[in-house]
Design a protein around this motif. Structure first.
Motif, PDB file in Angstrom:
ATOM      1  N   ARG A  79       2.610   1.349   8.046  1.00  0.00           N
ATOM      2  CA  ARG A  79       2.783  -0.110   7.982  1.00  0.00           C
ATOM      3  C   ARG A  79       2.992  -0.481   6.512  1.00  0.00           C
ATOM      4  O   ARG A  79       2.047  -0.800   5.783  1.00  0.00           O
ATOM      5  CB  ARG A  79       1.559  -0.795   8.563  1.00  0.00           C
ATOM      6  N   PRO A  80       4.246  -0.453   6.046  1.00  0.00           N
ATOM      7  CA  PRO A  80       4.508  -0.610   4.611  1.00  0.00           C
ATOM      8  C   PRO A  80       3.948  -1.876   4.000  1.00  0.00           C
ATOM      9  O   PRO A  80       3.460  -1.859   2.867  1.00  0.00           O
ATOM     10  CB  PRO A  80       6.037  -0.580   4.544  1.00  0.00           C
ATOM     11  N   ARG A  81       4.005  -2.995   4.709  1.00  0.00           N
ATOM     12  CA  ARG A  81       3.509  -4.236   4.118  1.00  0.00           C
ATOM     13  C   ARG A  81       2.003  -4.179   3.901  1.00  0.00           C
ATOM     14  O   ARG A  81       1.486  -4.721   2.911  1.00  0.00           O
ATOM     15  CB  ARG A  81       3.887  -5.428   4.994  1.00  0.00           C
ATOM     16  N   PHE A  82       1.274  -3.504   4.798  1.00  0.00           N
ATOM     17  CA  PHE A  82      -0.160  -3.346   4.589  1.00  0.00           C
ATOM     18  C   PHE A  82      -0.417  -2.427   3.403  1.00  0.00           C
ATOM     19  O   PHE A  82      -1.315  -2.677   2.592  1.00  0.00           O
ATOM     20  CB  PHE A  82      -0.814  -2.793   5.851  1.00  0.00           C
ATOM     21  N   ALA A  83       0.390  -1.371   3.282  1.00  0.00           N
ATOM     22  CA  ALA A  83       0.259  -0.483   2.126  1.00  0.00           C
ATOM     23  C   ALA A  83       0.553  -1.232   0.831  1.00  0.00           C
ATOM     24  O   ALA A  83      -0.033  -0.946  -0.221  1.00  0.00           O
ATOM     25  CB  ALA A  83       1.204   0.701   2.278  1.00  0.00           C
ATOM     26  N   MET A  84       1.444  -2.207   0.913  1.00  0.00           N
ATOM     27  CA  MET A  84       1.777  -3.013  -0.265  1.00  0.00           C
ATOM     28  C   MET A  84       0.550  -3.738  -0.801  1.00  0.00           C
ATOM     29  O   MET A  84       0.413  -3.947  -2.012  1.00  0.00           O
ATOM     30  CB  MET A  84       2.870  -3.998   0.102  1.00  0.00           C
ATOM     31  N   ALA A  85      -0.366  -4.148   0.083  1.00  0.00           N
ATOM     32  CA  ALA A  85      -1.588  -4.817  -0.361  1.00  0.00           C
ATOM     33  C   ALA A  85      -2.390  -3.895  -1.277  1.00  0.00           C
ATOM     34  O   ALA A  85      -2.859  -4.305  -2.348  1.00  0.00           O
ATOM     35  CB  ALA A  85      -2.423  -5.243   0.844  1.00  0.00           C
ATOM     36  N   GLY A  86      -2.560  -2.648  -0.874  1.00  0.00           N
ATOM     37  CA  GLY A  86      -3.283  -1.702  -1.709  1.00  0.00           C
ATOM     38  C   GLY A  86      -2.546  -1.375  -2.989  1.00  0.00           C
ATOM     39  O   GLY A  86      -3.155  -1.247  -4.067  1.00  0.00           O
ATOM     40  N   LEU A  87      -1.228  -1.255  -2.909  1.00  0.00           N
ATOM     41  CA  LEU A  87      -0.425  -0.942  -4.084  1.00  0.00           C
ATOM     42  C   LEU A  87      -0.533  -2.033  -5.136  1.00  0.00           C
ATOM     43  O   LEU A  87      -0.728  -1.753  -6.323  1.00  0.00           O
ATOM     44  CB  LEU A  87       1.039  -0.748  -3.676  1.00  0.00           C
ATOM     45  N   THR A  88      -0.403  -3.284  -4.711  1.00  0.00           N
ATOM     46  CA  THR A  88      -0.484  -4.382  -5.676  1.00  0.00           C
ATOM     47  C   THR A  88      -1.873  -4.466  -6.305  1.00  0.00           C
ATOM     48  O   THR A  88      -2.007  -4.838  -7.478  1.00  0.00           O
ATOM     49  CB  THR A  88      -0.115  -5.723  -5.014  1.00  0.00           C
ATOM     50  N   GLY A  89      -2.892  -4.107  -5.538  1.00  0.00           N
ATOM     51  CA  GLY A  89      -4.231  -4.053  -6.111  1.00  0.00           C
ATOM     52  C   GLY A  89      -4.344  -3.002  -7.198  1.00  0.00           C
ATOM     53  O   GLY A  89      -4.982  -3.233  -8.236  1.00  0.00           O
ATOM     54  N   MET A  90      -3.715  -1.853  -6.987  1.00  0.00           N
ATOM     55  CA  MET A  90      -3.746  -0.792  -7.982  1.00  0.00           C
ATOM     56  C   MET A  90      -3.018  -1.185  -9.269  1.00  0.00           C
ATOM     57  O   MET A  90      -3.452  -0.854 -10.371  1.00  0.00           O
ATOM     58  CB  MET A  90      -3.106   0.481  -7.422  1.00  0.00           C
ATOM     59  N   LEU A  91      -1.914  -1.889  -9.125  1.00  0.00           N
ATOM     60  CA  LEU A  91      -1.047  -2.176 -10.268  1.00  0.00           C
ATOM     61  C   LEU A  91      -1.318  -3.525 -10.928  1.00  0.00           C
ATOM     62  O   LEU A  91      -0.692  -3.852 -11.939  1.00  0.00           O
ATOM     63  CB  LEU A  91       0.420  -2.121  -9.822  1.00  0.00           C
ATOM     64  N   ASP A  92      -2.228  -4.307 -10.382  1.00  0.00           N
ATOM     65  CA  ASP A  92      -2.521  -5.624 -10.933  1.00  0.00           C
ATOM     66  C   ASP A  92      -3.220  -5.485 -12.289  1.00  0.00           C
ATOM     67  O   ASP A  92      -4.306  -4.910 -12.388  1.00  0.00           O
ATOM     68  CB  ASP A  92      -3.406  -6.412  -9.962  1.00  0.00           C
ATOM     69  N   GLN A  93      -2.609  -6.025 -13.337  1.00  0.00           N
ATOM     70  CA  GLN A  93      -3.183  -5.931 -14.679  1.00  0.00           C
ATOM     71  C   GLN A  93      -4.176  -7.049 -14.977  1.00  0.00           C
ATOM     72  O   GLN A  93      -4.764  -7.095 -16.065  1.00  0.00           O
ATOM     73  CB  GLN A  93      -2.057  -5.957 -15.718  1.00  0.00           C
ATOM     74  N   GLY A  94      -4.369  -7.970 -14.039  1.00  0.00           N
ATOM     75  CA  GLY A  94      -5.324  -9.040 -14.239  1.00  0.00           C
ATOM     76  C   GLY A  94      -4.832 -10.080 -15.234  1.00  0.00           C
ATOM     77  O   GLY A  94      -3.652 -10.150 -15.561  1.00  0.00           O
TER      78      GLY A  94
END
Length: 363
Positions: A79-94
């Motif tokens: 489910r790519p869009r669900f995986a996108m949630a985790g990916l954006t969390g990893m790459l979020d620089q705050g």
């Protein structure tokens, strides 16, 4: 922050193929992706623009032929869009907030801050406030008297939280959110014309003009765990009891919740929704943008209301609603289609009248 293709796939519970040691620095849309980006080509439609960019790696859908797309590596998620949630969390620089308490912040001596709390410039934390461990209080935030925030709260710039508000763990508030203002509650000494209109749905009666007297808000606001509040959202205190938001519910930008409103668990309340006082919203409800909810009604569990819907009366659980006034979505769409056919129908009626009139003359 950089991650290998393999590290990203493992973190997301996805599958990695090809040169999984390629380092990824950011996510990008396919047409704009560079050689160190992860292109988000999560459907065939988006994959068509991969050739416009320079991506070597893409996140794809199950069954995609990554080699045929000219890629060196791929991450394939069920489910790519669900995986996108985790990916954006990893790459979020705050937001780059510093740790510790900024020297321009004011923290009352009787406030209690947990371990590793960050307080930004010009923030104010009032007497008796309690802030859970690991929380971030952004620049120019205000935390009121005896307010409580659970662990891991994240408040962006200029968030205000009023006195006695209670909020659970992992709360997120976007810039300018306002929680705990007084409710919009006023009364007249004698029955007003507004009360007459509510009863009669039209007749104002003979009530004289009167001054409005405010009813003070003795309640506050109670918010559960894992709740997010959008930019410019406003939540009123309850009149006697608290206004409440259940665990996992998300409010978008410019949502307004009136006094005494109760919202259940895991709801999505989208932009510019207005919920009038003392309405009750069940669990897992979705209110799309610019929906309105009348005061003192209930909306049952699992209801979905399309954009611009105005809910004027109680809505049973599981209904899908649309329109003003709201009706079930399929019936509302059928009505829209009928309205679009009206001009043609009227032309046909005119032609039929002409034919009948001419036939009468010939007779």
């Amino acid at each position: 922050m950089t991650y290998t293709v393999k590290e990203i796939a493992v973190a997301l519970g996805a599958s990695a193929f090809g040169a999984t040691d390629i380092l990824i620095t950011r996510a990008a849309e396919p047409a704009m992706a560079g050689p160190d980006d992860l292109a988000l080509a999560m459907s065939l439609k988006f994959a068509e623009s991969l050739a416009e960019g320079r991506a070597r790696v893409a996140m794809l859908w199950e069954g995609a032929d990554w080699e045929a797309l000219g890629l060196e590596a791929a991450i394939i998620a069920p489910r790519p869009r669900f995986a996108m949630a985790g990916l954006t969390g990893m790459l979020d620089q705050g937001q780059g907030y510093a740790t510790g308490i900024h020297p321009t912040a004011f923290v009352d001596p009787e406030a209690v801050l947990g371990a590793d709390v960050s307080v930004g410039p010009l923030a104010v934390i009032s007497k008796g406030a309690r802030i859970g461990a690991g929380s971030v209080i952004g620049p120019q935030c205000f935390i009121g008297w005896n307010a409580t925030l659970g662990a891991g709260a994240y408040l962006r710039e200029a968030v205000s939280i009023g006195a006695r508000v209670t909020i659970g763990d992992r709360f997120i508030a976007q810039p300018g959110a306002r929680i705990g203002g007084d409710g919009f509650s006023f009364v007249t000494a004698e029955p007003s014309n507004v009360e007459s209109v509510r009863k009669t749905l039209g007749d104002q009666g003979d009530a004289k003009a009167q001054d409005w007297t405010r009813i003070h808000s003795l309640g506050s606001v109670t918010i559960g765990n894992d709740v997010e509040i959008g930019m410019g959202a406003t939540i009123d205190c309850g009149t006697i009891r608290d206004t409440k938001i259940g665990d996992g519910t998300k409010l978008d930008n410019q949502v307004h919740m009136g006094h005494n409103v109760v919202i259940g668990r895991n709801c999505l309340i989208c932009g510019q929704v207005g919920i009038a006082g003392s309405a009750t919203i069940g669990n897992n409800v979705v209110l799309a943008g610019q929906c309105g909810v009348n005061d003192n009604i209930f909306v049952g569990d699992g209801v979905i209301a399309g954009g611009g819907t105005k809910l004027m009366s109680n809505v049973p659980a599981g209904r899908t609603m649309l329109g003003y006034p709201a009706t079930q979505m399929d019936k509302q769409v059928e009505g829209y289609k009928a309205l679009r056919r009206l001009p043609r129908l009227m032309r046909d009626v005119v032609e039929l009248k002409k034919a009948v009139f001419n036939a009468d003359k010939d007779a």
